[in-house]
Design a protein around this motif. Structure first.
Motif, PDB file in Angstrom:
ATOM      1  N   ALA A 247      15.600  18.613  18.290  1.00 42.21           N
ATOM      2  CA  ALA A 247      16.490  19.476  19.077  1.00 42.21           C
ATOM      3  C   ALA A 247      17.661  19.992  18.264  1.00 42.21           C
ATOM      4  O   ALA A 247      18.801  20.035  18.746  1.00 42.21           O
ATOM      5  N   GLY A 248      17.438  20.395  17.027  1.00 46.13           N
ATOM      6  CA  GLY A 248      18.493  21.021  16.232  1.00 46.13           C
ATOM      7  C   GLY A 248      19.734  20.168  16.127  1.00 46.13           C
ATOM      8  O   GLY A 248      19.680  18.998  15.736  1.00 46.13           O
ATOM      9  N   ARG A 249      20.869  20.738  16.506  1.00 43.89           N
ATOM     10  CA  ARG A 249      22.141  20.021  16.380  1.00 43.89           C
ATOM     11  C   ARG A 249      22.250  18.836  17.330  1.00 43.89           C
ATOM     12  O   ARG A 249      23.146  18.004  17.201  1.00 43.89           O
ATOM     13  N   LEU A 250      21.312  18.729  18.307  1.00 42.34           N
ATOM     14  CA  LEU A 250      21.313  17.592  19.227  1.00 42.34           C
ATOM     15  C   LEU A 250      20.458  16.445  18.711  1.00 42.34           C
ATOM     16  O   LEU A 250      20.240  15.467  19.424  1.00 42.34           O
ATOM     17  N   ASP A 251      19.954  16.584  17.486  1.00 41.21           N
ATOM     18  CA  ASP A 251      19.124  15.559  16.856  1.00 41.21           C
ATOM     19  C   ASP A 251      17.745  15.526  17.544  1.00 41.21           C
ATOM     20  O   ASP A 251      17.104  16.558  17.668  1.00 41.21           O
ATOM     21  N   THR A 252      17.301  14.384  18.003  1.00 39.52           N
ATOM     22  CA  THR A 252      15.957  14.279  18.588  1.00 39.52           C
ATOM     23  C   THR A 252      16.024  13.649  19.979  1.00 39.52           C
ATOM     24  O   THR A 252      16.965  12.939  20.315  1.00 39.52           O
ATOM     25  N   ARG A 253      14.988  13.943  20.773  1.00 35.70           N
ATOM     26  CA  ARG A 253      14.830  13.330  22.088  1.00 35.70           C
ATOM     27  C   ARG A 253      13.361  12.970  22.273  1.00 35.70           C
ATOM     28  O   ARG A 253      12.481  13.634  21.742  1.00 35.70           O
ATOM     29  N   LYS A 254      13.101  11.926  23.062  1.00 37.68           N
ATOM     30  CA  LYS A 254      11.729  11.494  23.297  1.00 37.68           C
ATOM     31  C   LYS A 254      11.247  11.901  24.685  1.00 37.68           C
ATOM     32  O   LYS A 254      12.031  11.970  25.638  1.00 37.68           O
ATOM     33  N   ILE A 255       9.953  12.167  24.769  1.00 30.58           N
ATOM     34  CA  ILE A 255       9.318  12.435  26.060  1.00 30.58           C
ATOM     35  C   ILE A 255       8.973  11.088  26.681  1.00 30.58           C
ATOM     36  O   ILE A 255       8.299  10.252  26.061  1.00 30.58           O
ATOM     37  N   GLU A 256       9.437  10.869  27.909  1.00 27.27           N
ATOM     38  CA  GLU A 256       9.247   9.587  28.582  1.00 27.27           C
ATOM     39  C   GLU A 256       8.659   9.807  29.965  1.00 27.27           C
ATOM     40  O   GLU A 256       8.630  10.932  30.482  1.00 27.27           O
ATOM     41  N   SER A 257       8.239   8.729  30.568  1.00 34.05           N
ATOM     42  CA  SER A 257       7.764   8.786  31.944  1.00 34.05           C
ATOM     43  C   SER A 257       8.967   8.861  32.877  1.00 34.05           C
ATOM     44  O   SER A 257       9.962   8.159  32.685  1.00 34.05           O
ATOM     45  N   ASP A 258       8.882   9.736  33.878  1.00 38.24           N
ATOM     46  CA  ASP A 258       9.989   9.901  34.818  1.00 38.24           C
ATOM     47  C   ASP A 258       9.971   8.752  35.821  1.00 38.24           C
ATOM     48  O   ASP A 258       9.006   8.600  36.585  1.00 38.24           O
ATOM     49  N   PRO A 259      11.012   7.907  35.845  1.00 41.01           N
ATOM     50  CA  PRO A 259      11.006   6.748  36.754  1.00 41.01           C
ATOM     51  C   PRO A 259      11.188   7.130  38.219  1.00 41.01           C
ATOM     52  O   PRO A 259      10.955   6.290  39.099  1.00 41.01           O
ATOM     53  N   ASN A 260      11.586   8.358  38.480  1.00 38.08           N
ATOM     54  CA  ASN A 260      11.873   8.765  39.857  1.00 38.08           C
ATOM     55  C   ASN A 260      10.735   9.551  40.499  1.00 38.08           C
ATOM     56  O   ASN A 260      10.793   9.856  41.687  1.00 38.08           O
ATOM     57  N   ARG A 261       9.730   9.907  39.699  1.00 38.59           N
ATOM     58  CA  ARG A 261       8.600  10.681  40.232  1.00 38.59           C
ATOM     59  C   ARG A 261       7.292  10.106  39.701  1.00 38.59           C
ATOM     60  O   ARG A 261       7.234   9.620  38.569  1.00 38.59           O
ATOM     61  N   GLU A 262       6.258  10.190  40.491  1.00 36.71           N
ATOM     62  CA  GLU A 262       4.943   9.746  40.044  1.00 36.71           C
ATOM     63  C   GLU A 262       4.274  10.858  39.248  1.00 36.71           C
ATOM     64  O   GLU A 262       4.371  12.033  39.602  1.00 36.71           O
ATOM     65  N   ASN A 263       3.599  10.448  38.180  1.00 38.42           N
ATOM     66  CA  ASN A 263       2.855  11.384  37.339  1.00 38.42           C
ATOM     67  C   ASN A 263       3.741  12.551  36.889  1.00 38.42           C
ATOM     68  O   ASN A 263       3.426  13.728  37.099  1.00 38.42           O
ATOM     69  N   ALA A 264       4.860  12.205  36.264  1.00 36.80           N
ATOM     70  CA  ALA A 264       5.795  13.229  35.781  1.00 36.80           C
ATOM     71  C   ALA A 264       6.426  12.750  34.473  1.00 36.80           C
ATOM     72  O   ALA A 264       6.620  11.546  34.261  1.00 36.80           O
ATOM     73  N   LEU A 265       6.729  13.705  33.596  1.00 39.25           N
ATOM     74  CA  LEU A 265       7.332  13.406  32.297  1.00 39.25           C
ATOM     75  C   LEU A 265       8.772  13.907  32.256  1.00 39.25           C
ATOM     76  O   LEU A 265       9.133  14.858  32.958  1.00 39.25           O
ATOM     77  N   LEU A 266       9.557  13.270  31.393  1.00 41.32           N
ATOM     78  CA  LEU A 266      10.998  13.523  31.401  1.00 41.32           C
ATOM     79  C   LEU A 266      11.567  13.511  29.984  1.00 41.32           C
ATOM     80  O   LEU A 266      11.178  12.693  29.150  1.00 41.32           O
ATOM     81  N   ILE A 267      12.494  14.444  29.711  1.00 38.60           N
ATOM     82  CA  ILE A 267      13.331  14.424  28.513  1.00 38.60           C
ATOM     83  C   ILE A 267      14.776  14.431  29.000  1.00 38.60           C
ATOM     84  O   ILE A 267      15.157  15.302  29.796  1.00 38.60           O
ATOM     85  N   THR A 268      15.595  13.488  28.548  1.00 40.20           N
ATOM     86  CA  THR A 268      16.975  13.373  29.041  1.00 40.20           C
ATOM     87  C   THR A 268      17.955  13.842  27.979  1.00 40.20           C
ATOM     88  O   THR A 268      17.862  13.443  26.814  1.00 40.20           O
TER      89      THR A 268
END
Length: 683
Positions: A247-268
């Motif tokens: 993410a450029g100047r924001l460094d890196t982020r990981k794709i994770e499982s969304d704990p609030n939704r079923e069958n959904a992915l999340l980047i925070t």
């Protein structure tokens, strides 16, 4: 695609359909249509388009066609943040209500649920969430204002007598509600908190209507969502759990499982920014400087308030007036120094004298430009949202460029002349070169500073680098508008200004600092060695002379360091990345700006004092010698007055009389010494 005009669910659905028909590779969506948009997003996925949501997700995640959701914060923490703000705002006890923007805003629904869950903790036992979630009749400013006043009536009519807070998890809702309380003079009766955009909240927050609120970095949220979407479109990632997004100047982020939704992915993205009286002013300045939200910072109704507020906070008067005073002092000092050297054939014929003239002329340029300070800057226009520009700006882009040109010319050449001055001392003391030998290379002592200074000044003019600097005391190399490289608006002028600042000046300054350390260390070691050898010769004066030369060189170094050390530090701190990430760092920038305004223009004045120091030392030494001569003369005259014949008459005097005479003589001499001391004191 058809652009959404009023952010309605229907417009958003049409936008997704149009983007699908155009075979868009990626569709970025901040969902405000709830589940109604899911048929359109499923169609987009089936047609080969990726759907990336941010801020507000699709409730059914991957099943609804969503590749992944870019969340501004951990939604589970949102409830705790709002509960903490409610506890502090309600003074550890009382009642509060929640007002949302729309029942279809899935993110707000989730945040409100998280708030209710957080309130079950015992530390929130003294505050009570009362009533159902309130919604305005229409999701606009007037709708929020109307509902806010209706909620206040619940306190007035005794329904909720201890009601002291309206919690609103919507930036537009919090701003409108706070404004309604401000305009109705109700800030002492009830407060607003929740999610707020600092510039929208500034006026009401400053009046006490919204003592604290929170938000994430909206610009960084869009920045992260764009990078994630681009890497998905270019197949750099597949959108699976565990993959890393660059993410450029924001460094890196990981794709994770969304704990609030079923069958959904999340980047925070990250954590909340919390705002209160100590920092919402700085945050508002930063958000407006980076482009802000259209219709907020450039709202004619609020711009006058912004103008007054920021001029007071950023001490525009100090930054506009101080350089005029210090710049004039430095200008006159450099003028006197150059005139003094040029008035004597002996002084102007020496290499040292001509280097000092070059240094003084360089300072004349920079001091004159610092004296002009804000006058050449373009006069700000109300509709251009440049309220942070300084006082007394009355020029144009052309006058600003001219000021920047001559300032760069003076600063750059002065830096190289300072290096040359120390090189002269190095050749004289360490290399033991004679004046005649140094003169052979003198042409380069002047050619290099002038060539580099003139070259960088012309380059800055061609590249349109000369603009008002971010803290507004002079025009020099700067991007315009301020912080535009990290804003929502493109830079009008001064692209890559930070790089050019270091390449055209600060890089040379740092090299000069390093040269000062190396040269002075070498000179000190050389003189120390000479002193050791000279101790065996009791009548040798070379040790004292060498030490005096070293002290003079050291004073010239100090005269350079005192004004110059602040500017590179400020340049390193006053960057968009640091200021936007750490708003409190802005206070340090303000302090450095004022220190810079005081000390930076005084380079010529310090050089003038150092140049005169040996003359002052010579005069004080001469006066000391003069006092000794005067005392000796007076003593000689007193002794001469005693008659020689009286000595023969006194030969037969008794030993007692001789003793008395000696006592009288000593007393007379003591009085004479006192008289001499008194004369010395008067002299």
């Amino acid at each position: 695609p058809r652009r959404a005009k009023d952010e309605s669910a229907e417009d958003q659905i049409n936008y997704v359909r149009d983007a699908t028909d155009l075979n868009a590779k990626v569709i970025m969506l901040a969902n405000n249509a709830g589940g109604d948009v899911e048929n359109a997003t499923k169609r987009a996925r089936d047609s080969g388009s990726f759907v990336v949501t941010y801020d507000s997700p699709l409730e059914n995640g991957i099943d609804a066609g969503e590749s992944f959701h870019v969340a501004p914060v951990d939604f589970q923490k949102t409830g705790e943040v709002m509960a903490d703000m409610a506890l502090k705002t309600c003074d550890e006890g009382g009642q509060f209500v929640v007002m949302g923007s729309s029942r279809s805003a899935t993110n707000q629904v989730r945040w409100i649920q998280a708030l209710k869950k957080a309130l079950d903790h015992e530390r929130y036992a003294n505050i009570n969430l009362v009533g159902d979630t309130y919604y305005p009749d229409k999701d606009d400013v007037e709708g929020y204002k109307k509902k806010t006043l209706e909620i206040f009536q619940l306190k007035e009519n005794g329904t909720y007598p201890e009601l002291s807070l309206i919690m609103i998890p919507s930036t537009s809702g919090a701003a409108a509600s706070a404004k309604a309380l401000f305009e109705s003079d109700l800030c002492d009766d009830i407060k607003v908190s929740g999610l707020g955009f600092p510039p929208e909240m500034l006026r009401a927050a400053n009046a006490g209507c919204a003592p604290q609120f929170a938000l994430w970095d909206n610009l960084d949220l869009g920045y992260l969502a764009y990078h994630a979407s681009h890497q998905l479109a270019t197949s750099e990632v597949e959108g699976k759990i565990g993959e890393t997004i660059s993410a450029g100047r924001l460094d890196t982020r990981k794709i994770e499982s969304d704990p609030n939704r079923e069958n959904a992915l999340l980047i925070t993205l990250g954590d909340f920014f919390k705002y209160n009286k100590s920092n919402f002013g700085t945050a508002s300045f930063i958000e407006c400087a980076r482009g802000g939200k259209e219709g907020v910072c450039d709202d004619k109704e609020d711009t006058g308030f912004f103008n007054t507020y920021f001029q007071d906070k950023y001490k525009s008067k100090a930054l506009a007036i101080i350089p005029k005073v210090t710049g004039m002092i430095s200008f006159l000092s450099s003028l006197l120094l150059a005139s003094y050297i040029l008035s004597s054939k002996k002084r102007r014929s020496s290499v040292f004298g001509r280097i000092m003239v070059g240094l003084s002329i360089s300072d004349l340029f920079s001091s004159a430009m610092m004296f002009l300070s804000t006058w050449p800057m373009p006069k700000p226009k109300l509709e251009e949202n440049r309220f942070w520009l300084p006082l007394y700006a009355a020029g144009t882009t052309e006058t600003c460029s001219a000021q920047g040109f001559f300032l760069q010319l003076g600063l750059c050449t002065a830096t190289f002349y300072q290096t040359t001055l120390l090189l002269y001392y190095f050749l004289t003391i360490v290399m033991e070169r004679r004046e005649s030998q140094i003169k052979k290379w003198e042409v380069f002592f002047h050619l290099v500073p002038c060539a580099v200074g003139l070259g960088t000044s012309i380059a800055g003019l061609v590249l349109k680098l000369y603009n008002p600097i971010s803290r507004g005391s002079v025009c020099w190399i700067s991007e315009f508008p301020a912080y535009c490289s990290k804003s929502l608006k493109d830079c009008e002028r001064g692209d890559n200004a930070i790089t050019y600042q270091w390449g055209f000046l600060y890089g040379f300054v740092c090299v000069t600092f390093l040269w000062l350390i190396i040269a002075m260390t070498t000179i000190f070691c050389k003189v120390r060695g000479v002193e050791k050898k000279s101790r065996q010769y009791s009548h040798s004066s070379s040790s004292g002379n060498s030490r005096e030369v070293v002290m003079q060189a050291l004073f010239f170094c100090v005269a350079y360091l005192i004004p110059w050390i602040w500017a590179p530090i400020q340049a390193g701190v006053d960057t968009a990345d640091l200021i936007f990430t750490h708003p409190n760092a802005d206070d340090l920038v303000i302090a450095l700006s004022i220190a810079n305004a005081v000390l930076f223009p005084l380079q010529g004045f310090f050089n003038f004092l150092v140049y005169l120091r040996p003359r002052y030392t010579q005069v004080t030494s001469w006066l000391a010698n003069l006092r000794v001569v005067v005392a000796a003369r007076d003593l000689f005259l007193e002794l001469k007055k005693s008659p020689s014949t009286k000595q023969s008459q006194d030969v037969t005097s008794s030993e007692g009389n001789q003793t008395d005479a000696d006592a009288v003589t000593k007393e007379d001499n003591h009085e004479k010494v006192n008289d001499v001391a008194e004369a010395e004191a008067k002299l």
